[in-house]
Design an enzyme around this catalytic site. Structure first.
Site, PDB file in Angstrom:
ATOM      1  N   GLU A 166     -62.303 -66.050 -87.376  1.00 25.05           N
ATOM      2  CA  GLU A 166     -62.849 -65.535 -86.121  1.00 25.05           C
ATOM      3  C   GLU A 166     -63.968 -66.465 -85.649  1.00 25.05           C
ATOM      4  OE1 GLU A 166     -62.313 -62.961 -84.109  1.00 25.05           O
ATOM      5  OE2 GLU A 166     -60.932 -61.639 -85.216  1.00 25.05           O
ATOM      6  N   ASP A 174     -56.457 -64.772 -77.277  1.00 28.76           N
ATOM      7  CA  ASP A 174     -57.446 -65.606 -77.960  1.00 28.76           C
ATOM      8  C   ASP A 174     -56.797 -66.669 -78.861  1.00 28.76           C
ATOM      9  OD1 ASP A 174     -56.764 -63.150 -79.456  1.00 28.76           O
ATOM     10  OD2 ASP A 174     -58.219 -63.800 -80.941  1.00 28.76           O
TER      11      ASP A 174
END
Length: 254
Positions: free
Chosen positions: A99, A151
């Protein structure tokens, strides 16, 4: 006494309870990159460490380049969700999830800071080397879940990562070029594009019908590999870029 991380790059352990056992006999052969999509790094870290969220990743990379390891690489982190790549649907069992702190599309898609990208590159090089992850299996969250995710987004510098040895990338076709096909069309050309997308790994039906599922796969492909125009419409540059990528795959993958 400090706890050691799995990675050889500078990082600290910030444990999350959100993980489980990997599926037996499944190799770690995929690296999935995400953005956090939250207002702050603190919010993202809090969520990935909250048992109620049922979300986590192996690593969190901050804007200034700091890295936290949240889940041991031997464990199955909960980052991919409902996803698919090359017909495999338990992506969490075969992947490492990273992330990257960035508010994402909801936060205006700001650029990724240089220090952060350098840290991502170093971490990814280390992960790929230790697990022998092939360049074509370094993926965006949007690649494996195009119906749900966007994303790390079209501003993520995949070209810079590839120049450093992370991931597969080619110089995309020019953003111009006329429309070849779009949603609602049908026929052999649509089937050919669907076949190429599926061959690369996208979860798209080879039906000859340019349906919504195809639009989403094309959009995800453009977001990763041809970000100058992300619209789900197949133009000549999209086809050229896809063909160039497929030509770089070894015969074993095709």
């Amino acid at each position: 006494m400090s706890v050691r991380t799995d990675t050889g790059v500078a990082a600290r352990v910030h444990p999350s309870p959100n993980h489980g056992a990997r599926a037996a006999g499944v190799p770690i052969d995929t690296l999935v990159l995400h953005y956090t999509g939250m207002k702050s790094a603190e919010d993202a870290l809090r969520r990935m460490c909250d048992p109620a969220s049922e979300v986590s990743a192996h690593y969190l990379v901050y804007e200034d380049g700091r890295i936290d390891q949240l889940v041991p690489e031997s464990r199955r982190a909960w980052h991919a969700g409902k996803s698919c790549w090359k017909g495999e649907r338990d992506i969490n069992s075969r992947s490492i999830g990273v992330e990257i702190v960035n508010p994402g599309h909801d936060g205006g898609c700001p650029d990724y800071p240089g220090a952060q990208i350098e840290a991502v590159i170093g971490l990814c090089l280390d992960i790929c080397a230790r697990h022998a992850i092939s360049p074509w299996r370094v993926l965006a969250h949007s690649d494996i879940a195009p119906d749900r995710k966007a994303d790390p987004g079209e501003k993520f510098p995949w070209d810079r990562l590839a120049q450093a040895g992370v991931g597969l990338h080619v110089t995309p076709g020019d953003a111009g070029g006329g429309i070849l096909m779009q949603e609602g069309e049908a026929g052999q050309p649509v089937e050919a594009v669907q076949s190429m997308l599926a061959l690369y790994g996208y979860d798209v039906g080879v039906t000859g019908q340019f349906d919504r599922r195809t639009v989403l796969a094309v959009t995800a492909f453009q977001r990763h590999f041809r970000p100058a125009r992300v619209d789900g419409i197949v133009d000549q540059p999209t086809v050229e870029t896809l063909y160039a990528l497929l030509s770089k795959l070894p015969s074993l993958e095709t």
